[in-house]
Design an enzyme around this catalytic site. Structure first.
Site, PDB file in Angstrom:
ATOM      1  N   CYS A  93      -6.187  -6.150  -4.725  1.00 23.01           N
ATOM      2  CA  CYS A  93      -5.468  -5.694  -3.539  1.00 23.01           C
ATOM      3  C   CYS A  93      -3.968  -5.746  -3.813  1.00 23.01           C
ATOM      4  O   CYS A  93      -3.473  -6.721  -4.365  1.00 23.01           O
ATOM      5  CB  CYS A  93      -5.825  -6.613  -2.365  1.00 23.01           C
ATOM      6  SG  CYS A  93      -5.002  -6.181  -0.833  1.00 23.01           S
ATOM      7  N   LEU A  94      -3.250  -4.703  -3.422  1.00 23.96           N
ATOM      8  CA  LEU A  94      -1.803  -4.672  -3.664  1.00 23.96           C
ATOM      9  C   LEU A  94      -1.074  -5.788  -2.910  1.00 23.96           C
ATOM     10  O   LEU A  94       0.022  -6.185  -3.294  1.00 23.96           O
ATOM     11  CB  LEU A  94      -1.224  -3.309  -3.265  1.00 23.96           C
ATOM     12  CG  LEU A  94      -1.681  -2.106  -4.100  1.00 23.96           C
ATOM     13  CD1 LEU A  94      -1.083  -0.817  -3.544  1.00 23.96           C
ATOM     14  CD2 LEU A  94      -1.320  -2.269  -5.566  1.00 23.96           C
ATOM     15  N   HIS A 140      -8.802  -4.143   6.209  1.00 23.94           N
ATOM     16  CA  HIS A 140      -7.376  -4.423   6.409  1.00 23.94           C
ATOM     17  C   HIS A 140      -6.958  -4.179   7.856  1.00 23.94           C
ATOM     18  O   HIS A 140      -6.240  -4.989   8.440  1.00 23.94           O
ATOM     19  CB  HIS A 140      -6.511  -3.514   5.512  1.00 23.94           C
ATOM     20  CG  HIS A 140      -6.199  -4.118   4.173  1.00 23.94           C
ATOM     21  ND1 HIS A 140      -5.532  -5.307   4.025  1.00 23.94           N
ATOM     22  CD2 HIS A 140      -6.443  -3.680   2.912  1.00 23.94           C
ATOM     23  CE1 HIS A 140      -5.394  -5.588   2.731  1.00 23.94           C
ATOM     24  NE2 HIS A 140      -5.938  -4.614   2.035  1.00 23.94           N
ATOM     25  N   GLY A 164      -5.837   2.822  -2.597  1.00 24.03           N
ATOM     26  CA  GLY A 164      -5.990   2.769  -1.141  1.00 24.03           C
ATOM     27  C   GLY A 164      -4.883   1.914  -0.568  1.00 24.03           C
ATOM     28  O   GLY A 164      -4.370   1.019  -1.239  1.00 24.03           O
ATOM     29  N   HIS A 196     -12.865  -1.682   2.017  1.00 23.51           N
ATOM     30  CA  HIS A 196     -11.755  -2.610   1.764  1.00 23.51           C
ATOM     31  C   HIS A 196     -10.574  -2.291   2.700  1.00 23.51           C
ATOM     32  O   HIS A 196     -10.013  -3.188   3.337  1.00 23.51           O
ATOM     33  CB  HIS A 196     -11.341  -2.504   0.288  1.00 23.51           C
ATOM     34  CG  HIS A 196     -10.165  -3.345  -0.092  1.00 23.51           C
ATOM     35  ND1 HIS A 196     -10.271  -4.437  -0.931  1.00 23.51           N
ATOM     36  CD2 HIS A 196      -8.849  -3.255   0.244  1.00 23.51           C
ATOM     37  CE1 HIS A 196      -9.054  -4.981  -1.077  1.00 23.51           C
ATOM     38  NE2 HIS A 196      -8.180  -4.280  -0.374  1.00 23.51           N
ATOM     39  N   GLU A 197     -10.237  -1.002   2.806  1.00 24.09           N
ATOM     40  CA  GLU A 197      -9.096  -0.607   3.642  1.00 24.09           C
ATOM     41  C   GLU A 197      -9.410  -0.777   5.129  1.00 24.09           C
ATOM     42  O   GLU A 197      -8.553  -1.167   5.923  1.00 24.09           O
ATOM     43  CB  GLU A 197      -8.683   0.842   3.354  1.00 24.09           C
ATOM     44  CG  GLU A 197      -8.259   1.112   1.918  1.00 24.09           C
ATOM     45  CD  GLU A 197      -7.229   0.137   1.384  1.00 24.09           C
ATOM     46  OE1 GLU A 197      -6.405  -0.358   2.170  1.00 24.09           O
ATOM     47  OE2 GLU A 197      -7.274  -0.144   0.177  1.00 24.09           O
ATOM     48  N   GLN A 202      -0.287  -2.892   5.477  1.00 17.08           N
ATOM     49  CA  GLN A 202       0.218  -3.301   4.154  1.00 17.08           C
ATOM     50  C   GLN A 202       1.650  -2.826   3.908  1.00 17.08           C
ATOM     51  O   GLN A 202       2.263  -3.211   2.908  1.00 17.08           O
ATOM     52  CB  GLN A 202      -0.690  -2.775   3.039  1.00 17.08           C
ATOM     53  CG  GLN A 202      -2.023  -3.503   2.973  1.00 17.08           C
ATOM     54  CD  GLN A 202      -2.821  -3.028   1.773  1.00 17.08           C
ATOM     55  OE1 GLN A 202      -3.468  -1.998   1.829  1.00 17.08           O
ATOM     56  NE2 GLN A 202      -2.751  -3.764   0.688  1.00 17.08           N
TER      57      GLN A 202
HETATM   58 ZN    ZN Z   1      -6.142  -4.445  -0.003  1.00 19.24          ZN
END
Ligand code: ZN
Length: 188
Positions: free
Chosen positions: A96-97, A142, A46, A138-139, A51
């Site tokens: 998380c990236l 963000h 995701g 989660h996204e 991001q």
């Molecule tokens: Zn994340």
């Protein structure tokens, strides 16, 4: 194909409540394509627009490399809004990236209903459970400026302090491109 730098914990845009997407023009289509390239390059499932430094309310999810989800489709969620959350909660270890090398248990509703627009800006409604509900939430966080490290228990927050500081200072070694400064933002 273009792989974009991924913004890191401490970057300002990750704490922004991002702007609504008004139209899907060529720039937006390009952004979405590049987001998929960027996410796949980093082995993510995701990715939210902020991001990659884009001030836009959209995120993507792709579970096709996950066992039991091979037949799912990569998904684009534009102007999403979670309208229903189950009372039942589950705990799952998230990563998380934008926060590399850190993982932590997060409690979230098990089932959700999300309203959004697809890549053609058509209104859609989706019920999601299990991993899909987890990734979507989660996204979704963000694009509201919330990170999973905000949602872990106090003990874990304490444990995260030093590694988060290292990420903020870019004292990390990761194999995908990352933003160079905390002010990084794409012009779109
Ligand atoms: Zn994340």
């Amino acid at each position: 194909m273009a792989i974009l730098p991924i913004t890191m914990f401490g970057d300002k845009i990750l704490r922004k409540k991002v702007n609504k997407v008004e139209e899907v023009d060529n720039d937006r289509i390009e952004l979405i394509k590049n987001m998929f390239d960027t996410m796949n390059n980093a082995n993510g499932i995701g990715l939210a627009a902020n991001q990659v430094g884009a001030n836009k309310k959209l995120f993507i999810v792709d579970l096709t490399k996950v066992e039991d989800y091979e037949n799912s489709d990569p998904m684009v969620f534009i102007n999403p809004n979670i309208v229903k959350r189950s009372e039942d909660q589950t705990v799952f270890e998230e990563g998380c990236l934008s926060i590399p090398d850190i993982r932590g248990d997060v409690e979230r509703p098990e089932v959700i209903t999300i309203e959004y627009q697809d890549a053609e800006l058509k209104e859609q409604t989706m019920d999601a459970d299990n991993l899909l509900a987890r990734v979507i939430q989660h996204e979704y966080d963000h694009v509201l400026g919330i990170l999973f490290t905000d949602l872990v228990d106090d003990e874990m927050k304490k444990r995260f302090k030093k590694p988060l500081h290292r990420i903020r200072k870019r004292k990390i070694d990761i194999d995908y491109p990352i933003s160079k400064t905390i002010d990084y933002q794409l012009t779109l």
